[in-house]
Scaffold this motif. Structure first.
Motif, mmCIF file in Angstrom:
data_model
loop_
_atom_site.group_PDB
_atom_site.id
_atom_site.type_symbol
_atom_site.label_atom_id
_atom_site.label_comp_id
_atom_site.label_asym_id
_atom_site.label_seq_id
_atom_site.Cartn_x
_atom_site.Cartn_y
_atom_site.Cartn_z
ATOM 1 N N MET A 1 0.858 -1.039 -0.103
ATOM 2 C CA MET A 1 0.003 -0.088 -0.025
ATOM 3 C C MET A 1 0.934 1.074 0.143
ATOM 4 O O MET A 1 1.728 1.259 0.646
ATOM 5 C CB MET A 1 -0.740 0.101 1.198
ATOM 6 N N ALA A 2 0.191 2.230 -0.914
ATOM 7 C CA ALA A 2 1.125 3.493 -0.827
ATOM 8 C C ALA A 2 1.199 4.314 0.335
ATOM 9 O O ALA A 2 0.180 4.220 1.246
ATOM 10 C CB ALA A 2 0.813 4.226 -2.068
ATOM 11 N N ALA A 3 2.356 4.826 0.553
ATOM 12 C CA ALA A 3 2.368 5.914 1.693
ATOM 13 C C ALA A 3 1.221 7.117 1.432
ATOM 14 O O ALA A 3 0.796 7.750 0.171
ATOM 15 C CB ALA A 3 3.632 6.412 1.826
ATOM 16 N N PRO A 4 0.606 7.294 2.745
ATOM 17 C CA PRO A 4 -0.675 8.477 2.323
ATOM 18 C C PRO A 4 -0.001 9.617 1.702
ATOM 19 O O PRO A 4 -0.796 9.960 0.683
ATOM 20 C CB PRO A 4 -0.848 9.034 3.803
ATOM 21 N N ASP A 5 1.192 10.118 1.468
ATOM 22 C CA ASP A 5 1.412 11.237 0.527
ATOM 23 C C ASP A 5 1.788 10.683 -0.668
ATOM 24 O O ASP A 5 2.057 11.593 -1.488
ATOM 25 C CB ASP A 5 2.661 12.148 1.256
ATOM 26 N N HIS A 6 1.676 9.531 -1.129
ATOM 27 C CA HIS A 6 1.784 9.021 -2.284
ATOM 28 C C HIS A 6 0.608 8.297 -2.702
ATOM 29 O O HIS A 6 0.607 7.509 -3.884
ATOM 30 C CB HIS A 6 2.792 7.770 -2.303
ATOM 31 N N SER A 7 -0.545 8.680 -2.227
ATOM 32 C CA SER A 7 -1.668 8.285 -2.859
ATOM 33 C C SER A 7 -2.672 9.601 -2.691
ATOM 34 O O SER A 7 -2.653 10.368 -2.137
ATOM 35 C CB SER A 7 -2.466 7.284 -2.094
ATOM 36 N N ALA A 8 -3.711 9.588 -3.777
ATOM 37 C CA ALA A 8 -4.562 10.809 -3.600
ATOM 38 C C ALA A 8 -6.010 10.350 -4.392
ATOM 39 O O ALA A 8 -5.928 9.200 -5.323
ATOM 40 C CB ALA A 8 -4.090 11.943 -4.549
ATOM 41 N N ALA A 9 -7.004 10.886 -4.392
ATOM 42 C CA ALA A 9 -8.122 10.746 -4.793
ATOM 43 C C ALA A 9 -8.304 10.662 -6.268
ATOM 44 O O ALA A 9 -8.954 10.313 -7.003
ATOM 45 C CB ALA A 9 -9.333 11.427 -4.073
ATOM 46 N N ALA A 10 -7.526 11.810 -6.722
ATOM 47 C CA ALA A 10 -7.088 11.616 -8.026
ATOM 48 C C ALA A 10 -5.564 12.487 -8.566
ATOM 49 O O ALA A 10 -5.088 13.258 -7.404
ATOM 50 C CB ALA A 10 -8.331 12.864 -8.810
ATOM 51 N N ILE A 11 -4.948 12.005 -9.494
ATOM 52 C CA ILE A 11 -3.742 12.606 -9.875
ATOM 53 C C ILE A 11 -3.953 13.461 -11.103
ATOM 54 O O ILE A 11 -4.308 12.840 -12.193
ATOM 55 C CB ILE A 11 -2.642 11.519 -9.700
ATOM 56 N N VAL A 12 -3.406 14.347 -11.077
ATOM 57 C CA VAL A 12 -3.503 15.406 -12.533
ATOM 58 C C VAL A 12 -2.135 15.553 -12.665
ATOM 59 O O VAL A 12 -1.282 15.985 -12.048
ATOM 60 C CB VAL A 12 -4.005 16.984 -12.262
#
Length: 385
Positions: A1-12
């Motif tokens: 699982m990615a670290a919190p700062d390496h995941s997002a609800a969307a990536i632009v």
């Protein structure tokens, strides 16, 4: 699982005006995006264009979007907490000769048949009264009175700051190398990190075809670098933005008296190295057009010139909308040297597609697969270039 700062609800992918606008409109809908920008926000087309807020002379397919975006521009301070230097002095498309005159009259007839009234004819006398410094030989023009201009770099940063204030994150100096589907998530690899997200948005500008290709959606994108010149301050002589009809020209005087000269003439460019080199022969030709249309400009002193790298599509209109091959992947790129005015509405369109599953605006002409389908032109009508 990615670290919190390496995941997002969307990536632009891409932090120019359109990427920042997507992030803002997603944040307004409660979706906190991560924007990955390979240079810095506003480095290329978004920060160094002419700043035209223009519905005038648009391709027919772009008109509904440009009018909807103009409504957002009129309320821009409430949207981003900054007026972005937006001023509405109008824009005028000038006819210099009989051929230009015939072209403009045909355009007005086409617009009228489509029910559009935002462009209005200016007789030669009315045009010269509005712009006394213009060559009196002009044959008239078309004016969009509610058009104007804004500060492009200030605007892009305003969208970024507002998006961040609502929960979006921006990371600069981060080059996306690979995008791939892993289960129900997207894996976005940079030179040093891997990010995960359920939704990706490709706003990578002149590099967007490389992201699209990784999704199996090849497009014939051309990297271009439109050039701009700016003079030293001059006494005030011009309020509206002037656009050439038969010859490339975009011409305006800013509040500080400097005159900004553009029109689409291009520098030499290498997008792999972020390199541009001004074409001084083409710049000299642009200066000659300016002096013929505004004779007093022969006394102007050029201060500097520059070019920003952006993407052009073969039909001169952008790619906007969902991926045809993948769920939860979206594109907004290829604005072909006239995307600044569309920035506010494009962000809303993409955010609506992500959060609601639809948009009320007609985006069918901007499908990414229109080239693969052999549709070299996405819609009938003059390109307005």
């Amino acid at each position: 699982m990615a670290a919190p700062d390496h995941s997002a609800a969307a990536i632009v992918i891409g932090g120019g005006l359109h990427g920042s606008s997507v992030a803002l409109h997603l944040a307004r809908a409660g979706v906190h995006a991560l924007v990955l920008e390979k240079n810095y926000v506003g480095r290329h087309a978004s920060g160094v264009n002419a700043g035209g807020v223009r519905t005038l002379a648009r391709h027919l397919a772009e008109i509904p979007l440009s009018l909807a975006s103009l409504a957002l521009w009129k309320d821009i301070e409430n949207l981003v907490d900054d007026d972005c230097g937006f001023e509405q002095h109008g824009q005028i498309l000038v006819a210099e000769n009989e051929a230009d005159l015939a072209t403009l009259q045909t355009r007005l007839q086409t617009l009228s048949a489509q029910g559009y009234i935002h462009e209005q004819w200016l007789a030669p006398s009315a045009l010269c009264e509005r712009i006394p410094a213009i060559n009196p030989s002009v044959r008239g023009g078309i004016m969009a009175a509610e058009n104007g201009a804004a500060d492009p770099y200030r605007t892009t940063l305003a969208f970024r700051r507002k998006a961040e204030s609502l929960g979006a994150r921006f990371r600069e100096g981060v080059l996306v190398k690979r995008v791939e589907r892993v289960g129900r998530q997207w894996s976005v690899s940079t030179e040093t990190d891997v990010f995960t997200t359920p939704v990706i948005v490709n706003c990578a500008g002149a590099w967007a075809d490389r992201i699209a290709s990784q999704l199996g959606e090849d497009v014939p994108l051309e990297a271009i670098a439109p050039m701009m010149l700016v003079t030293l301050p001059m006494p005030h002589f011009l309020d509206p933005v002037v656009i050439g009809s038969g010859r490339p020209l975009s011409f305006k005087q800013r509040a500080n008296g400097t005159v900004l000269i553009g029109g689409g003439r291009r520098a030499r460019v290498n997008r792999d190295t972020n390199w541009t080199e001004l074409d001084f022969h083409a710049l000299a030709e642009g200066a000659r057009v300016v002096c013929e249309l505004f004779p007093h400009m022969r006394q102007a002193v050029i201060n500097r010139g520059w070019a920003g790298i952006e993407a052009r599509m073969p039909d001169d209109i952008p790619v906007i909308g969902p991926s045809i091959r993948h769920e939860n992947a979206f594109h907004a790129f290829g604005f072909s040297a006239h995307g600044f005015e569309l920035g506010p509405i494009v962000g809303k369109i993409i955010a609506d597609l992500i959060t609601e599953g639809f948009t009320d605006l007609p985006i069918e002409p901007f499908r990414i697969d229109r080239f693969a389908l052999g549709n070299g032109a996405a819609a009938t009508g003059d390109s307005g270039r």
